[in-house]
Design a protein around this motif. Structure first.
Motif, mmCIF file in Angstrom:
data_model
loop_
_atom_site.group_PDB
_atom_site.id
_atom_site.type_symbol
_atom_site.label_atom_id
_atom_site.label_comp_id
_atom_site.label_asym_id
_atom_site.label_seq_id
_atom_site.Cartn_x
_atom_site.Cartn_y
_atom_site.Cartn_z
ATOM 1 N N LYS A 45 0.823 -1.208 0.000
ATOM 2 C CA LYS A 45 0.000 0.000 0.000
ATOM 3 C C LYS A 45 0.856 1.257 0.000
ATOM 4 N N ILE A 49 -0.017 1.093 -6.556
ATOM 5 C CA ILE A 49 -1.059 0.085 -6.412
ATOM 6 C C ILE A 49 -2.111 0.164 -7.521
ATOM 7 N N LEU A 71 -6.573 -6.284 -1.328
ATOM 8 C CA LEU A 71 -6.132 -5.080 -2.035
ATOM 9 C C LEU A 71 -7.078 -4.729 -3.170
#
Lengths: 446, 318
Positions: free
Chosen positions: B160, B165, B188
């Motif tokens: 993160k 990401i 995620l």
């Protein structure tokens, strides 16, 4: 009971072949290797289902690697349905159990020699703990001195840990080890250092891996088989030693059997009695000149350091004492007459070789004409071989429980005699497999 | 029973991690000495009273030359503590040694992981803390409780904060790791791809097939350990050949044995991230580390106080 199957570990393939030759059984295929991350890999190459399995591994070389290899081999055979698994360990690793701490100078089991290692030769030697010889039951007159405690803060522990990682013992000066020892001896917290006694552990580990029976030779401690819950056959090298003396030592009838320390007296007298030879004993006594006063007055600097300069030490009231290394006097006494005689030093184990080389020096000083040393297990760690090469020993006789090629190349063929134990071990395996008594091997050898 | 304290003991395998754990817990490491005699036998001395204390021995499975030495150190330490009358002994093994020898995959192969489990229990171990076991079934080899912690929460934090990401896709380098990657992908909310590999010999991979679309993406290659790095490098090549923008490998145990260093240096990996369960001594600029000592320290604290550790399966303490 099924057929006999013999596997050899990687520690001593030569002995495995000799044992197999004596047994008339080929050694079975086992692939021993290591994965790239260092883990030991064992692949048993033949069926062992319902077989009587013998695994031969000596406790030499890289001891822990070889021991783990043995455990994995045992476990592999067990899970492959072997009916009985016997671990044959000609030299049993971890069989000596020191009860005093290790010092950076060497294994504490073996007394340290100084350049002038005669009567008071050890005056200059540093750590008392490094100088103690332990035999089972020997009373240490310096218990108080042993109660040095390693006290260290968080940071000093790190030092000691990193220092202890270095396996060298024979190397000259290890500055990190110095710091560690400083920390170790800096204070006396009144706690006796707890030294792990690994005998029971090793016995339990073998049993846990699946061993059903153990064959070994000349265990250092006669109590050791008591740590096991499985049968342990401790073979003796004594018949081989007697045989060697009778056949290879000229005029052995006038020789004197010498035990290099009190702990080995029993072993030596047994041989002297059966050959009707006279017997002498080297007795070491260590006296402290300063055993009076408060307990912390006996604090010493470990490892021969000039610790007095560090603040940790200077707050103790023993600076002066710490500074003077000559607070111990060692008297080495020879009990018995060796003048103009051939002396045969008999012991079960030679490691750093301090004991045996010093004994030889003493014997020569006392007028011995020739000195032989006959030892069962020749570990020769550190610079032991160099020390023996320079020593007064005229011939060194060892068994092949541990590979001795290096010894022969270091000392020369004339100076080394090898006693072959493969016949005794092979015969013991045969008898155990057939359920016959092995007790005659104790007396007559094979 | 009277109150007792945590005692932290460290072997020689990973002193840095032991110090980090000790700092996290604000408990100094106990005074012990672990040595080797000149004849290569291991010797252990314990320099302070540990009677009736709650002892944690930190030792990881590592060392191309010394893995068996470290294992014997651990066993002797456990035994020494046992004979010194401690109340409970917990072995903290961030990387469990011999974890990959966990099945009888050939006739007469040794199940060494089971042997290690037996040895630890025989020595007197009462509890095991480990991390990301290669196969979680190894917990079943023990008759004592095993807390298998996950590096996943720490890895999540890393992804993160330190990776891009938005354009990322998670990739598992083999079918066995699919579950681990799927769980991360869920948390995620990312896609994941899978590489199927055919292995002919141990430590060698022959052919790789990519399942999934990685074109133009930044690939996060997730695995539980990187040993000789053959898999990672080949997987990286496969991904780049399939149009990936960059490849970042994230593993829990960075063992890097053999010629892993050269392989990584010559590889096209843009970064390799591992945790400090084992000491990493290769000094490549692409290597990055995640500190998992807070997780281990918190597990020790919770275990000592009798609290649940399941919180740590989803959260990384800082």
């Amino acid at each position: 009971m099924g057929d006999i199957v013999v596997f050899g570990g990687s520690s001593h393939p030569e002995l495995v072949n000799m044992i197999c030759e004596n047994l008339g059984v080929p050694s079975s295929r086992v692939d021993l290797s290591k994965f790239s991350n260092g883990e030991t890999n064992v692949q048993i190459g033949e069926s062992v289902r319902e077989k009587d399995v013998y695994l031969i591994q000596s406790g030499c070389g890289h001891v822990n690697d070889n021991f783990m290899e043995l455990l994995i081999m045992i476990s592999a055979c067990k899970s492959a349905s072997a009916s009985r698994i016997t671990a044959v360990m000609p030299y049993f690793c971890y069989s000596r159990q020191p009860d005093i701490p290790f010092t950076s100078k060497g294994a504490p089991l073996i007394t340290k020699a100084n350049k002038n290692s005669n009567i008071e030769g050890d005056i200059l030697s540093p750590a008392p703990s490094a100088l103690m010889t332990q035999r089972p039951g020997s009373m240490s007159p310096f218990k108080v001195a042993d109660e040095e405690v390693r006290t260290s803060t968080n940071q000093t522990l790190k030092k000691s840990v990193s220092a202890s990682r270095i396996p060298i013992v024979s190397s000259k000066k290890d500055p990190k080890g110095t710091e560690a020892n400083e920390a170790f001896n800096a204070q006396n917290a009144g706690y006796k250092l707890w030294v792990a006694q690994s005998g029971t552990l090793i016995a339990n580990l073998l049993t846990a891996a699946g061993a059903d029976h153990v064959i070994t030779m000349d265990l250092h401690d006669p109590q050791f088989p008591g740590f096991f819950n499985i049968p342990v056959d401790n073979l003796y090298c004594r018949p081989l030693v007697q045989n060697y003396i009778q056949h290879h030592i000229p005029d052995y009838k006038d020789a004197v059997i010498v035990s290099p320390d009190a702990g080995g007296a029993k072993r030596a007298t047994a041989i002297a009695d059966s050959l009707e030879l006279s017997f002498a004993l080297i007795h070491k006594e260590r006296r402290s000149q300063l055993l009076k006063g408060p307990p912390d007055a006996t604090l010493t600097s470990g490892g021969g350091l000039n610790v007095s300069t560090t603040p940790l030490i200077s707050n103790l009231n023993s600076t002066e004492i710490t500074n003077s290394p000559s607070k111990y006097i060692q008297t080495t006494m020879l009990v018995g007459d060796v003048r103009n005689k051939v002396c045969i030093i008999v012991d079960d184990l030679v490691d750093t070789s301090y004991t045996v080389t010093r004994a030889a020096k003493l014997l020569k000083d006392q007028g011995a004409s020739k000195v032989y040393a006959i030892v069962t297990h020749g570990i020769f760690s550190g610079d032991a071989l160099a020390r023996i090469a320079q020593s007064e020993i005229d011939q060194f006789v060892i068994s092949n429980t541990v590979p001795q090629d290096e010894t022969i190349s270091a000392l020369g063929k004339d100076k080394v005699g090898i006693m072959d134990v493969s016949r005794v071990i092979g015969e013991a395996i045969r008898r155990i497999h057939n359920g016959e008594s092995i007790s005659m091997l104790f007396e007559h050898g094979w | 029973m009277s109150a007792n304290n945590i005692k932290l003991l460290a072997g020689n395998a990973h002193p840095e991690l032991a110090l980090l754990i000790s700092k996290n817990l604000s408990i100094p490491l106990s005074k012990i000495g672990v040595y080797q005699y000149s004849n290569k036998e291991t010797s252990v001395t314990i320099g302070e009273s540990i009677r009736d204390e709650d002892v944690y021995i930190i030792q990881t499975g590592i060392g191309e030359q010394e893995i068996n030495d470290f294992l014997m150190e651990l066993l002797i330490l456990i035994h020494a503590c046992k004979t010194a009358s401690v109340r409970r002994i917990t072995a903290v093994l961030p990387n469990f040694p011999y974890a990959r020898q966990d099945k009888k995959d050939k006739s007469r192969a040794a199940i060494t992981a089971k042997l290690i489990a037996n040895l630890l229990q025989t020595a007197g171990c009462d509890h095991i803390i480990t991390m990301d076991l290669h196969a979680s079934q190894i917990q079943g080899f023990f008759r004592i409780p095993v807390d298998n912690l996950y590096a996943e929460p720490s890895v999540l934090n890393y992804i993160k904060t330190k990776t891009d990401i938005n354009n990322a896709i998670l990739v598992s380098p083999d079918a066995g790791g699919a579950k681990r990657v799927a769980s991360l992908a869920d948390k995620l909310d990312l896609n994941f791809a899978l590489i199927h590999k055919e292995r002919q010999k141990a430590n060698e991979v022959s052919r790789m097939v990519l399942v999934g679309d990685v074109k133009g993406k930044s690939c996060l290659l997730i695995d539980d350990m990187a040993d000789t790095c053959g898999t990672l490098v080949k997987a990286c090549d496969t991904l780049l050949d399939n149009g990936a923008k960059e490849v970042i490998a994230i593993v829990t145990h960075g063992i890097f044995s053999g010629n892993a260093r050269e392989k990584l240096q010559n590889s096209r990996l843009s970064r390799i991230v591992c945790t400090n369960t084992v000491p990493v001594d290769i000094d490549l600029p692409i290597v990055d580390q995640i500190d998992i000592s807070p997780t281990l320290a918190e597990a020790i604290r919770r275990l000592h106080n009798g609290e649940s550790v399941s919180y740590l399966f989803t959260n990384a303490p800082v």
